[in-house]
Design an enzyme around this catalytic site. Structure first.
Site, PDB file in Angstrom:
ATOM      1  N   HIS A 164       0.814  -1.223   0.000  1.00 49.48           N
ATOM      2  CA  HIS A 164       0.000   0.000   0.000  1.00 49.48           C
ATOM      3  C   HIS A 164       0.842   1.264   0.000  1.00 49.48           C
ATOM      4  O   HIS A 164       0.330   2.350  -0.255  1.00 49.48           O
ATOM      5  CB  HIS A 164      -0.945  -0.008   1.205  1.00 49.48           C
ATOM      6  CG  HIS A 164      -2.027  -1.028   1.060  1.00 49.48           C
ATOM      7  ND1 HIS A 164      -3.246  -0.746   0.507  1.00 49.48           N
ATOM      8  CD2 HIS A 164      -2.053  -2.360   1.351  1.00 49.48           C
ATOM      9  CE1 HIS A 164      -3.990  -1.843   0.470  1.00 49.48           C
ATOM     10  NE2 HIS A 164      -3.295  -2.840   0.995  1.00 49.48           N
ATOM     11  N   ASP A 373       3.401   9.293  -1.180  1.00 44.04           N
ATOM     12  CA  ASP A 373       2.206   8.537  -0.772  1.00 44.04           C
ATOM     13  C   ASP A 373       2.011   7.394  -1.752  1.00 44.04           C
ATOM     14  O   ASP A 373       2.180   7.596  -2.970  1.00 44.04           O
ATOM     15  CB  ASP A 373       0.969   9.451  -0.814  1.00 44.04           C
ATOM     16  CG  ASP A 373       0.019   9.191   0.344  1.00 44.04           C
ATOM     17  OD1 ASP A 373      -0.083   8.030   0.776  1.00 44.04           O
ATOM     18  OD2 ASP A 373      -0.632  10.147   0.800  1.00 44.04           O
TER      19      ASP A 373
END
Ligand code: ADQ
Length: 465
Positions: A164, A373
């Protein structure tokens, strides 16, 4: 929500560091937990992982509970394992390295030992629950060694891994002592998935280093040690319809109405992030300060709402950001506030998901400026929550994975305060027609790469092994 056929013959077993059992209706649930639960509800299966509780007893069997067609198998960690495995190697080494923040890395060999120890123990507990037809989908950096440990425990079922967070370039990764171990562990999976092509390219570059020994095959598979793994891009998405409905329904919530009333006609800009240094919140506040300096007409006319609930309170860096953020927002408010206007409203807590979607819908600007991110679901949620007839504008960091898909956002480099200030300025002045056009293109992308597409593509790939 449309459905997908992820259920072939066996169960889907999801493994993640933390199992998020559904709470009361409307409780805050992140996009990831929603996505995982959706996959399990469709196919039936099991969610295995840490309960979030600490214990002083050494070994206990997983606690099994059932809700509908989902079984939850949770284990407890002891204080020592939690400190070494979770706070230590996972969050003081892997998290910063994956976000290219090497100066935040604090390596201790005892933490690495704890990381291995917990992965071995989790694999043994899980192995006892696995049935022959099950497929296993492991999530995130806490659990990189799990497949190798499951194989050692005799499990031959298909096992996939989804990362992730960003996969760092080999030059960053090789700063981690034992990075070879991590790379070889990843090669024990059948399928390894990432959010973006950049992450995939970094992974391919790393596993094909001479001391790891993988070779890239035509079509993208990787051959290593006589085995073969599929590495591919699976950008995570959201349930667009659900969030659109939620944001519309949220307009009648009293808390949403009172927020709108309190603005007294001013524009609202919103930021929603876990309080994490990768989200660069202090930098963001300073960019907002630059906006107020550079564009004086925004003073008294634009209110910035930052929602940032604390996380990982056991890691010192997180306590420091919190203090820095409070100090910086206080200073900026002291400098610019008027009797009837405060520039920054800073909330250090989580907000119910429906209310959050209501806040998004009433925000002229969604400000998403991480310095790195994996994806950033907030960017996607903000877009889905907009009124398509009069949408707000997303100002998005080029260093978030989401920027690879959302090229119609106002893209900025978060390290450049002037660029962020100018991006907000441009967003505030964007004509309605242009806002609609950009939003329409991005909404189509969100629908194409939604949460169902993410999980069904991954599970299909896993069934194909
Ligand atoms: P996170 O770093 O947690 O996830 P993000 O993708 O933004 O980051 O997801 C956060 C989720 O929590 C969103 O669904 C958001 O709405 C929710 N949330 C955040 N703050 C909240 C608040 N104050 N109140 C209520 N809800 C809040 C990791 C990676 C990301 C990647 C995701 C999914 O770091 O890059 O996008 O996993 O893969």
């Amino acid at each position: 929500m449309r459905r997908c056929d992820v259920s072939k013959s066996g169960r889907l077993i999801i493994v993640s560091n933390r199992v998020a059992k559904p709470k009361r209706r409307g409780a805050a649930a992140g996009g990831l937990a929603v996505g995982i639960l959706g996959a399990l509800k469709e196919s039936g299966g099991m969610w295995f992982g840490w309960s979030g509780k600490l214990t002083d007893r050494e070994t206990r069997d997983p606690k099994i509970s059932r809700s509908g067609n989902i079984e939850y198998a949770t284990v407890e960690l002891n204080e020592r394992d939690f400190e070494h495995y979770y706070n230590g190697f996972s969050n003081r080494v892997l998290w910063p390295v994956c976000h290219y923040l090497l100066s935040f890395m604090q390596y201790e060999s005892a933490d690495f030992d704890g990381y291995r120890r917990v992965n071995t123990a989790l694999a043994r507990k899980l192995a006892a629950l696995v049935k022959p037809d099950d497929v296993i989908w492991v999530h995130d950096y806490h659990l990189i060694p799990l497949a190798a440990e499951l194989r050692a425990a005799g499990i031959s079922n298909p096992i996939g891994f989804f990362l992730h967070v960003p996969f760092p370039s080999y030059e960053a990764l090789r700063a981690v002592p034992n990075h070879e171990y991590l790379l070889r562990s990843l090669c024990a999976y059948d399928v390894v998935g990432f959010h973006t092509e950049r992450d995939l390219a970094c992974f391919q570059q790393s596993v094909t280093q001479p001391d790891i020994g993988g070779s890239l095959l035509p079509g993208g598979d990787i051959e290593i040690g006589g085995g073969r793994l599929k590495a591919d891009v699976f950008p995570i998405g959201i349930d667009v319809d659900e969030l659109q409905d939620l944001s519309l329904a949220a307009q009648s919530l009293s808390r949403v109405k009172s927020l709108v009333r309190s603005l007294a006609g001013r524009d609202l800009m919103i930021g929603v992030d876990r309080l994490d240094y990768s989200k660069a919140l202090t930098q963001r506040l300073l960019s907002y300060e630059r906006l107020l300096e550079k564009y004086p007409n925004t003073q008294s006319n634009l209110t910035y709402l930052q929602i940032a609930p604390p996380t990982r309170s056991g890691v010192r860096a997180y306590e420091e950001i919190r203090a820095e953020l409070e100090q910086t927002s206080g200073r900026i408010n002291g400098r610019f506030a008027e009797a009837d206007w405060v520039p920054i409203r800073y909330l250090n807590k989580g907000v119910d998901r429906k209310r959050l979607m209501g806040y998004f819908r009433n925000s002229a600007i969604g400000l998403v400026t991480p310095i790195r991110d994996g994806m950033n679901l907030v960017a996607k949620e903000y877009l889905a929550a907009q009124d398509p007839e009069d949408p707000g504008v997303l100002v998005l960091s080029t260093l978030a994975g989401a920027a690879a898909e959302l090229s119609e956002a106002v893209l900025i480099n978060p390290y450049d305060r002037d660029a962020v200030a100018d991006g907000i300025g441009a967003a505030l002045n964007m004509p309605l027609e242009e806002r609609r056009e950009r939003h329409d293109v991005m909404l189509k992308t969100l629908r194409r790469n939604d949460i169902v597409a993410w999980r069904s593509r991954f599970v299909e790939a896993l069934h194909g092994r």
